[in-house]
Design a protein around this motif. Sequence first.
Motif, PDB file in Angstrom:
ATOM      1  N   PRO A 228      51.561  36.763  37.417  1.00 13.26           N
ATOM      2  CA  PRO A 228      50.877  37.796  38.208  1.00 13.26           C
ATOM      3  C   PRO A 228      49.687  38.305  37.390  1.00 13.26           C
ATOM      4  N   LEU A 229      48.538  38.439  38.009  1.00 16.54           N
ATOM      5  CA  LEU A 229      47.335  38.845  37.298  1.00 16.54           C
ATOM      6  C   LEU A 229      47.086  40.338  37.488  1.00 16.54           C
ATOM      7  N   PRO A 230      46.640  41.029  36.449  1.00 16.53           N
ATOM      8  CA  PRO A 230      46.420  42.482  36.526  1.00 16.53           C
ATOM      9  C   PRO A 230      45.265  42.839  37.456  1.00 16.53           C
ATOM     10  N   ASP A 231      45.188  44.123  37.800  1.00 14.93           N
ATOM     11  CA  ASP A 231      44.171  44.592  38.736  1.00 14.93           C
ATOM     12  C   ASP A 231      42.766  44.188  38.329  1.00 14.93           C
ATOM     13  N   SER A 232      42.435  44.421  37.043  1.00 16.19           N
ATOM     14  CA  SER A 232      41.061  44.186  36.587  1.00 16.19           C
ATOM     15  C   SER A 232      40.646  42.732  36.776  1.00 16.19           C
ATOM     16  N   LEU A 233      41.572  41.808  36.503  1.00 15.27           N
ATOM     17  CA  LEU A 233      41.230  40.395  36.640  1.00 15.27           C
ATOM     18  C   LEU A 233      41.309  39.953  38.104  1.00 15.27           C
ATOM     19  N   SER A 234      42.237  40.514  38.857  1.00 14.49           N
ATOM     20  CA  SER A 234      42.336  40.175  40.283  1.00 14.49           C
ATOM     21  C   SER A 234      41.047  40.548  41.013  1.00 14.49           C
ATOM     22  N   GLU A 235      40.504  41.716  40.689  1.00 17.30           N
ATOM     23  CA  GLU A 235      39.258  42.146  41.321  1.00 17.30           C
ATOM     24  C   GLU A 235      38.118  41.188  40.992  1.00 17.30           C
ATOM     25  N   ARG A 236      38.106  40.718  39.765  1.00 20.36           N
ATOM     26  CA  ARG A 236      37.016  39.825  39.354  1.00 20.36           C
ATOM     27  C   ARG A 236      37.180  38.434  39.953  1.00 20.36           C
ATOM     28  N   ILE A 237      38.399  37.973  40.144  1.00 19.80           N
ATOM     29  CA  ILE A 237      38.605  36.694  40.813  1.00 19.80           C
ATOM     30  C   ILE A 237      38.098  36.783  42.255  1.00 19.80           C
ATOM     31  N   SER A 238      38.396  37.894  42.909  1.00 18.03           N
ATOM     32  CA  SER A 238      37.913  38.077  44.285  1.00 18.03           C
ATOM     33  C   SER A 238      36.391  38.066  44.323  1.00 18.03           C
ATOM     34  N   LEU A 239      35.766  38.758  43.382  1.00 17.19           N
ATOM     35  CA  LEU A 239      34.305  38.803  43.327  1.00 17.19           C
ATOM     36  C   LEU A 239      33.732  37.427  43.021  1.00 17.19           C
TER      37      LEU A 239
END
Length: 348
Positions: free
Chosen positions: A227-238
């Motif tokens: 599971p990836l943390p919030d900060s990295l999840s947001e950047r993957i989406s971007l």
Amino acid sequence: MPPAAKKHLPFSAWPTEDRALWSQIFEPDVFDDKATTGDLAAPTVVGLRTAYARYLGFLANHDPERLRHAPPDRIDLESIKAFVAHLRESCRDTSVASLLHTFRHALGYMFQQQDWSWLKTIAKQIEAGAVPRGDTARGVTSAELYAIGIELMTIAEEDVLSSVEVSLDNALLYRDGLIIALTALVTPRRRTLTALTTTRHLVRTGDHWLLDIPGTDTKTGEPLEFPLPDSLSERISLYLCRFRDVIPGAGSHEGLWPSTRGRPMAGGSIYDMVRRRTEDALGFPVNLHAFRLAAGNFWSIVDPANVRGVKDLLGHTSFGTTEKHYIGAQSRSAGRALANVLRPSKRT
């Protein structure tokens, strides 16, 4: 809580004179036969601008009055001493020296009538007193590597805010930063990292991303799930929304890391990129396998009581291999601490 101060001053926030001068020097007209930077590779220009932006960021946060001065007049021995002291709060001396060398090269292009040899002397003195390169490379931690990836993505994000379109250079910068941050976080082997796709391995659950790696893509044959943390999840989406498709040919395949040749990056290309980006940031290259050592270093230093958890993170079948990281990290940390104690006496 106020937002953290940015280390690098975004290009859009540079003083007007600096922006104009940078554009004149590094974005010359194609018909200008007097241009001195036309042969510089794009990554080199990015490195020069990053170093200059780091200095401007330091002034903006710690000595904003200097930004009112003419660009070359801001830089003197006093300001560089303060800048070095600031860098040493979060960087090794090898990294400080490397950044100063790059900063000096940027100044050499921008202010060609000035003598910047004194800055080279300072960088070399810092370099000479630094921990030996080999020991430094082996002692790097996941936290340091993760920060490098986040910093690269942040620079690309800031440039996008000041531009309508995403440039190829920024798309590659963001891709590289995401590779480094993800590798620092979950430490996949090169084969696994290279095989990642946008469909089979990335699973979205709400606003979060999960990395689901089947056994066919791991060395041990065991499936892995992160599971990836919030900060990295947001950047993957971007990355998937704004950056990935800017790279030529990205829409023709599912590879998570598209190359500029219309196909996914090969393992060797990822390996070379990571070494180059980490050397730019740290002053020495860190290869992909060293990311796994870095995870052992970080865990054994921060949470030695639960260091056996590294076995599962690295996908080891036994703790025997993992234990090497634990013992090595502790001895290298002790060596670095001793070197820091002895260093002042060498300069007296």
